[in-house]
Design an enzyme around this catalytic site. Structure first.
Site, short mmCIF file in Angstrom:
data_model
loop_
_atom_site.label_atom_id
_atom_site.label_comp_id
_atom_site.label_asym_id
_atom_site.label_seq_id
_atom_site.Cartn_x
_atom_site.Cartn_y
_atom_site.Cartn_z
CB CYS A 19 -0.92 -0.04 1.22
SG CYS A 19 -1.75 1.52 1.57
CB CYS A 50 0.35 1.83 4.08
SG CYS A 50 -1.37 1.27 3.93
#
Length: 267
Positions: free
Chosen positions: A32, A35
């Site tokens: 991600c 993230c």
């Protein structure tokens, strides 16, 4: 360094630990991109303080936690307090926005005292609630806590100290603040100065009942005015009833008694 939480110790390291210190949980995954942007921000902020701790949950390894907490997108950040999610956001917020979010949602002595006051109001103990609210305002609460305390205290004192209630909601916006201001105007209005009209005497009775804190009689007379001449005193009877409903709360027995009749009287 933040903890990387396993399924086994999530109960202990997050839920149980949050009864002592708030735990910020970063639900993330290695693939991600956002993230990887948010993660270092949370790491830096966690290193600056002991007001909260940081835990990270890799959602690829623990999809059951993702499902349990209804996570549909990552990064998902949840603040756990006393074993439950107290606040959350999704996405890679910039550092200044995360700081502001934490300032808004982290527990503080003032927020705990405010929560106690709110619970006391719900229990019907206005005297004890008022003492808690006075304590909050004697300190330096954050803006949201201070505004809520001002508003709740204004609702508690408006019938006894309308001028103070008016001062407490000065600068506040919203339906509850408007309701307090409406009641202050009515409580300070002299019934003997009302303009002549067929409903004048009934409206005066409503005002006197309101000023005597006889809310049942006040609402009865305000609704009678609405039924006969809603426009009187610039729609004053309707505004008064709405303000009373707002300040007393929809669960108040007097409100529950009069709300259906009020609603029917508008049409």
């Amino acid at each position: 360094m933040p903890d990387t939480v396993s399924t086994f110790d999530f109960q202990q390291d997050v839920l149980a630990a949050s009864h002592q210190t708030p735990v910020l949980v970063d639900f993330w995954a290695p693939w991600c991109g956002p993230c990887r942007v948010l993660g270092p921000v949370l790491d830096r902020l966690a290193a600056e303080t002991n007001r909260w701790t940081l835990a990270k949950v890799n959602t690829d390894e623990h999809p059951e936690l993702m499902a349990q907490y209804g996570i549909r997108g990552i990064p998902a950040v949840k603040l756990f307090v006393d074993g439950a999610v107290a606040a959350e956001f999704t996405g890679a917020l910039p550092e200044h926005a995360v700081r502001a979010w934490l300032d808004e949602h982290l527990p503080s002595p003032a927020r705990r005292t405010l929560a106690e006051a709110e619970a006391l109001v719900a229990e019907g103990d206005a005297v004890a609630a008022r003492a808690r609210l006075e304590a909050v305002l004697e300190g330096t609460p954050d803006r949201a806590t201070g505004e809520t305390a001002h508003l709740l205290l204004a609702r508690l004192v408006v019938f006894e100290e309308p001028e103070r209630a008016d001062a407490l909601v000065r600068g506040l916006i919203g339906l509850e603040a408007d309701a307090v201001r409406s009641l202050v105007a009515l409580l300070l209005k002299d019934p003997d100065t009302l303009p002549d009209a067929p409903v004048r005497d009934t409206y005066a009775l409503a005002l006197r009942a309101l000023q005597a804190e006889d809310f049942d009689a006040a609402l009865t007379h305000f609704i009678q005015v609405i039924q006969r001449d809603r426009s009187y005193d610039d729609d004053g009877a309707r505004k008064a009833a709405v303000a009373l409903f707002q300040v007393l709360g929809e669960h108040d027995p007097v409100v529950q008694k009069h709300r259906p009749i009020f609603n029917m009287s508008l049409y």
